[in-house]
Scaffold this motif. Structure first.
Motif, short mmCIF file in Angstrom:
data_model
loop_
_atom_site.label_atom_id
_atom_site.label_comp_id
_atom_site.label_asym_id
_atom_site.label_seq_id
_atom_site.Cartn_x
_atom_site.Cartn_y
_atom_site.Cartn_z
N UNK A 208 0.65 -1.26 0.10
CA UNK A 208 -0.02 0.13 0.09
C UNK A 208 0.75 1.12 -0.11
N UNK A 209 2.15 1.07 0.62
CA UNK A 209 2.97 2.24 0.69
C UNK A 209 3.91 2.51 -0.55
N UNK A 210 3.67 1.41 -1.49
CA UNK A 210 4.59 1.39 -2.62
C UNK A 210 5.92 1.29 -2.56
N UNK A 211 6.60 0.68 -1.07
CA UNK A 211 7.81 0.80 -0.91
C UNK A 211 8.59 -0.65 -1.32
N UNK A 212 7.82 -1.47 -2.02
CA UNK A 212 8.59 -2.68 -2.41
C UNK A 212 10.00 -2.36 -3.17
N UNK A 213 10.89 -2.98 -3.19
CA UNK A 213 12.30 -2.62 -3.75
C UNK A 213 12.07 -2.35 -5.19
N UNK A 214 11.26 -3.12 -5.91
CA UNK A 214 11.34 -3.04 -7.36
C UNK A 214 10.48 -1.79 -7.93
N UNK A 215 10.09 -1.01 -6.83
CA UNK A 215 9.08 0.21 -7.39
C UNK A 215 9.72 1.48 -7.01
N UNK A 216 11.12 1.31 -6.56
CA UNK A 216 11.76 2.46 -6.34
C UNK A 216 12.65 2.90 -7.77
N UNK A 217 12.63 4.48 -7.52
CA UNK A 217 13.32 4.88 -8.78
C UNK A 217 14.68 4.49 -8.72
N UNK A 218 15.18 4.14 -10.13
CA UNK A 218 16.68 3.73 -10.05
C UNK A 218 17.55 4.52 -10.92
N UNK A 219 18.97 4.23 -10.59
CA UNK A 219 19.80 5.07 -11.31
C UNK A 219 19.87 4.20 -12.82
N UNK A 224 21.18 -0.40 -16.30
CA UNK A 224 21.28 -1.00 -17.72
C UNK A 224 22.80 -1.70 -17.76
N UNK A 225 23.62 -1.08 -16.87
CA UNK A 225 24.91 -1.93 -16.59
C UNK A 225 24.59 -3.30 -16.00
N UNK A 226 23.61 -3.30 -15.26
CA UNK A 226 23.31 -4.89 -14.57
C UNK A 226 22.61 -5.75 -15.66
N UNK A 227 21.70 -4.75 -16.54
CA UNK A 227 20.90 -5.65 -17.63
C UNK A 227 21.83 -6.19 -18.66
N UNK A 228 22.97 -5.56 -18.87
CA UNK A 228 24.16 -6.01 -19.74
C UNK A 228 24.65 -7.43 -19.28
N UNK A 274 15.13 11.87 -20.00
CA UNK A 274 16.25 11.91 -20.81
C UNK A 274 17.46 11.13 -20.33
N UNK A 275 17.48 10.99 -18.97
CA UNK A 275 18.47 9.90 -18.73
C UNK A 275 18.34 8.51 -19.07
N UNK A 276 17.00 8.10 -18.76
CA UNK A 276 16.62 6.77 -19.42
C UNK A 276 17.01 6.71 -20.81
N UNK A 277 16.40 7.48 -21.67
CA UNK A 277 16.81 7.44 -22.97
C UNK A 277 17.98 7.34 -23.55
#
Length: 649
Positions: A208-219, A224-228, A274-277
């Motif tokens: 309810x507080x949307x504090x799951x780890x996966x919902x936090x804004x990321x760097x 995308x380095x981890x995605x690689x 812009x950062x994401x793009x």
């Protein structure tokens, strides 16, 4: 007894949200001596460590390991795995929970199919979960014959010997997508992966507080380095070509294109956008050949092309157009037929409140170069939609409101091209769904509760879901209740939105039994017959509960509901000799064998005089009278409390 399954739960400051997880573990059908739960507390600073210590002291098969905060879930999962004794390891997040039979079913399925990995069906409350993967069971699934790659969360069961043999562990430290790296390698190296789809094993919740780890804004840079690293795993265990492109497509679609389209892009702050793009474009140019984007849906292809062409402004303009596109599903009849609820529907796409139109002639011309303008992109998408209309589909799903468990229902449909304005056309899907309460939950009866009806449309390159409706009959029934599959099912239009839903074994007043009149009740000797507003597929056993006066003696009388036109005729033989004294109230249990059978009062009472049964009306309690009774009860309770306090002084 050897431990069959070790459940590993990484924990960090879950607060109250861990309670559902704990409760679900304690409800497991797998005997406690056949599984263990290992909570790995990753430096929590709330009351959780004490809560887990108390739990471990109370429950023999639950243990807790405390460690300094590592920053993410990878290390606690590895620590729990190292401490585990089970034949299989199951990973559960501290704010999610399991279905009551999850461990038993997944273990048995793994053994039956020799699986190294078992993927159990998921339900998402406020969180997206795979849908297509769980259409049916896949006893022998691979990344080639099933959409396994759509499910990369760690919430699965893994054979411990398999993980040890290949040396597979989660990447550790404060990072993202450690589960993608782990699960992708498991899929690609497992002897067999089994997908269990006929039971909801895992409930994936958004707090309810949307504090799951996966919902936090990321760097974006770190993300995308981890995605690689996940892409590196695919490259290591596959050869260049169509199969690798298809696997890569999952990350291009889910982690990149979907962040750069529609409402999701528009909701992002401009600087973050812009950062994401920038980071997404770098990965696209660096890692993906033309074959990866070529397999995307048309709208996704446009977004991928604009990313590669460095056109963020056009991406935003395309997103503004695409954000207006929704699916619209209208009902076309709701009626019972032999114990099955037939639901007619029509579905199409809409934009800005009106049906979406397409060019009369389609074109399957591939997108070999980026579109010159947003207008050209929109035209190309429309032409692709017409050309691919023969592949358009519509599904109907039942989704339980309390848990979000959902199930596909059989639908027969046709595709229809409808002339529109200016020589354009509408693309319409018309169908009829068959909802069988006895088998609607993947072959099992529907559980008691409220079920919402959703229509899922694949059309024009979009996959869209919407409720069935609205209709102006908000809050009213869509058809009489049906007694089928050992359930009482009432189709109705929701009060707030006027969309179709099902009430299973929990309706009362809306069943319409209050409309029965004394004049409709027929007494012949000791036999009673009453028409009731139910649909039954055939002779259906029911139970009458007779209660003398208010809370006096009671009797249970077997009865039968027989089809009578569009309703049912209730028949029963009364124990006349036993119905003495005050009038006997009558209640009907239409599904006495349901897990929690309910009895519904009928608006008449029975009284025996001189050996003859008389029918008497039961006056419903007037609202004003009910309020007076409540006030009186409160006054009496207050006086009693005052007396008790006076005695205690």
């Amino acid at each position: 007894m050897p431990v069959k399954v070790s459940v590993v739960i990484p924990v960090y400051n879950p607060g109250k949200y861990i309670e559902d997880c704990i409760a679900s573990l304690r409800r497991q059908s797998l005997p406690p001596d056949e599984f263990e739960a290992i909570f790995v507390d990753d430096g929590s600073t709330d009351d959780t460590p004490a809560r887990l210590d108390a739990l471990a002291a109370e429950v023999a098969n639950m243990t807790v390991i405390h460690q300094e905060a590592s920053g993410w879930s990878g290390k606690p999962r590895n620590v729990g795995m190292a401490a585990s004794q089970g034949e299989f390891v199951m990973f559960v997040d501290n704010d999610d929970y399991l279905g009551d039979e999850a461990l038993e079913r997944m273990y048995d399925y793994a053994v039956a199919n020799g699986a190294d990995v078992v993927v159990g069906k998921m339900a998402g409350k406020g969180r997206g979960v795979p849908v297509e993967l769980f259409r049916r069971n896949h006893p022998r699934a691979t990344v080639d014959n099933a959409p396994l790659i759509d499910s990369l969360t760690p919430h699965k069961m893994f054979r411990r010997a398999f993980l040890d043999r290949i040396g597979l562990r989660f990447p550790e430290g404060r990072r993202r997508l450690e589960d993608h790296v782990f699960v992708t390698e498991a899929y690609l190296r497992a002897e067999n992966v089994s997908v269990l789809s006929d039971y909801v094993c895992y409930y994936h919740l958004r707090r309810e507080d949307a504090s799951n780890a996966g919902f936090q804004r990321f760097d974006p840079v770190g993300y995308f380095q981890n995605l690689r690293e996940a892409l590196d795993v695919v490259e290591k265990y596959t050869e260049p070509g169509p199969n690798r492109d298809r696997l890569f497509r999952r990350w291009l679609r889910n982690e990149m294109v979907e962040r750069m389209r529609g409402k999701r892009l528009l909701a992002a702050p401009e600087d973050y956008r812009k950062e994401l793009f920038t980071e997404i474009r770098e990965v696209v140019l660096e890692r993906f050949g033309p074959g990866v984007a070529a397999g995307l849906q048309p709208t996704q292809q446009v977004v991928a092309a604009l990313i590669a062409d460095d056109r963020l402004d056009d991406l935003v303009a395309f997103a503004e157009w695409e954000a207006s596109v929704v699916s619209r599903a209208e009902p076309d009849g709701v009626e019972w037929d032999g114990g099955v609820l037939r639901v007619g529907l029509s579905a199409e796409l809409a934009s800005r409140g009106t049906p979406m139109t397409f060019p009369a002639e389609g074109s399957a011309t591939p997108l070999t170069t980026p579109p010159a303008s947003v207008e050209e992109a929109v035209d190309w998408v429309g032409a692709q939609g017409v050309a691919g209309f023969e592949r358009a589909t519509v599904d109907l799903l039942l989704r339980k409101r309390a848990s979000s468990a959902q199930y596909f229902q059989p639908v027969e449909f046709t595709r229809e091209t409808v002339p529109g304005e200016d020589g354009r056309v509408r693309l319409v899907l018309r169908g009829q769904a068959a909802l069988d309460p006895a088998t609607g939950a993947d072959g099992s009866p529907l559980d008691a509760g409220l079920w919402d009806v959703f229509v899922r449309v694949k059309l024009g390159g979009w996959t869209k879901e919407s409720r069935l409706g609205p209709v102006p009959l908000k809050g009213r029934t869509a058809a009489d209740a049906g007694v089928a599959g050992g359930r009482v099912v009432l189709p109705y239009w929701t009060t707030k939105e006027g969309t179709l839903a099902l009430d299973v074994d929990s309706a009362s007043k809306r069943l319409g039994l209050g409309r029965v009149t004394c004049g409709e009740v027929t007494i012949t000797g000791d036999r009673v017959e009453v028409p009731v507003p139910f649909h039954v597929p055939g002779d259906t056993p029911v139970l009458l509960k007779l209660t003398r006066g208010s809370g006096g003696a009671s009797a249970k009388v077997p009865g039968t509901l027989r089809p009578q036109g569009s309703t049912a005729l209730l028949e029963a033989e009364l124990p006349v000799a036993d119905l003495t004294g005050a009038p006997w109230q009558v209640a009907l249990s239409p599904a006495p064998d349901a897990p929690e059978p309910r009895s519904h009062p009928l608006p008449f009472a029975l009284r025996v005089k001189a050996g003859r049964v008389q029918v008497m009306p039961v006056r419903p309690l007037r609202p004003a009278a009910g309020k007076r009774l409540v006030r009186r009860a409160r006054r009496l309770a207050g006086r009693l409390v005052a007396r008790l306090r006076a005695r205690g002084r």
